[in-house]
Enzyme design. Structure first.
Site, PDB file in Angstrom:
ATOM      1  N   SER A  46       8.343   2.466   3.723  1.00 42.10           N
ATOM      2  CA  SER A  46       9.369   1.696   4.426  1.00 42.10           C
ATOM      3  C   SER A  46      10.413   1.189   3.430  1.00 42.10           C
ATOM      4  CB  SER A  46       8.699   0.558   5.213  1.00 42.10           C
ATOM      5  OG  SER A  46       9.556   0.061   6.214  1.00 42.10           O
TER       6      SER A  46
ATOM      7  N   HIS B 144       4.006   3.348  12.188  1.00 39.84           N
ATOM      8  CA  HIS B 144       4.758   3.148  10.956  1.00 39.84           C
ATOM      9  C   HIS B 144       3.846   2.923   9.749  1.00 39.84           C
ATOM     10  CE1 HIS B 144       8.152   2.141   8.480  1.00 39.84           C
ATOM     11  NE2 HIS B 144       7.816   0.866   8.354  1.00 39.84           N
TER      12      HIS B 144
END
Length: 253
Positions: free
Chosen positions: A84, A234
């Site tokens: 991320s 994610h």
């Protein structure tokens, strides 16, 4: 800035960068397994974990911090992996310091710009009055109206710690992160691509990497493999640790 880190193992240097609101501890379990093959370095990025705090917070500075770390520790041809926000740091670093990277791994993030989308988290964290809090349960209760997912709340609350006087504090610099939150979604651009081996890992249920992102990924990282791990979101490494572990080992060699 001298970043806090922990290291495990011997062999090829392997530097791992956490995401926004994360800490190096998030990678501890997988790092123990990788340390059987590599010398793993888990870093706390600025304004996170035990690293120094600063009013300044952007990718240019985080890239400088990482370059300083690699130079100070005499890391030769390290593998750099980031998740991320950490993936954005890793991308920017590889593009600007290609001679300080042997291989690049980017986990569930693309080079494109992202709109600010962390406001619920920031509002929830600001709703926690740590000056009067007496337990982590109180913090989770305050956070729940903003963050319904239990696993996300527990992830965020890893940033809480007890001070010597038994009161609570944040490991992260929430004020600096909030003030510079637009920087976190900044587009990654470069005139010259990074041509060394690169692996992008996408969570099958995540929208952070989309089909529209493939051309920009291939333009900036022409020597790229793009792999999807199905049925995860994610936090790919947390949801499918065994698959993710093996994917990384196969790539690094």
């Amino acid at each position: 800035m001298k970043l806090h880190y922990r290291d495990l193992g011997q062999g090829t240097p392997f530097v791992i960068l956490h995401g926004l609101f994360g800490i190096s501890d998030n990678w501890q379990t997988l790092a123990k397994y990788w340390s059987q093959k590599y010398h793993v370095y888990l870093l706390d990025l600025r304004n996170h974990g035990r690293s120094p705090q600063s009013t300044d917070f952007n990718y240019d500075l985080m890239v400088e911090d990482l370059s300083e770390f690699i130079t100070e520790h005499n890391l030769v041809n390290p593998v750099i992996m980031g998740h991320s926000m950490g993936g954005k740091v890793a991308m920017n670093f590889a593009l600007s310091h290609p001679n300080q990277v042997s291989k690049l791994i980017v986990v569930d993030i693309a080079p494109r710009p992202y709109p600010v989308h962390h406001q619920d988290i920031i509002n929830g964290l600001n709703a926690i009055d740590i000056s009067t809090m007496t337990s982590r349960t109180e913090a989770e209760t305050a956070l729940e109206p903003y963050i319904p997912e239990t696993d996300v709340r527990l992830f965020l609350l890893k940033n809480l710690y007890r001070k010597e006087d038994n009161s609570f504090g944040w490991r992260m610099n929430l004020a600096a992160i909030e003030r510079n939150i637009a920087e976190v979604g900044r587009e990654t651009i470069a005139d010259v691509p990074f041509t060394k081996p690169t692996l992008f890992v996408k969570g099958g249920n995540s929208r952070y990497i989309q089909e529209k992102d493939v051309p920009s990924i291939q333009r900036l990282f022409p020597n790229v493999q793009l792999v999807t791990i199905e049925n995860v979101g994610h936090w790919v490494h947390a949801e499918a640790p065994e698959k993710f572990y093996q994917l990384v080992v196969d790539f690094i060699g």
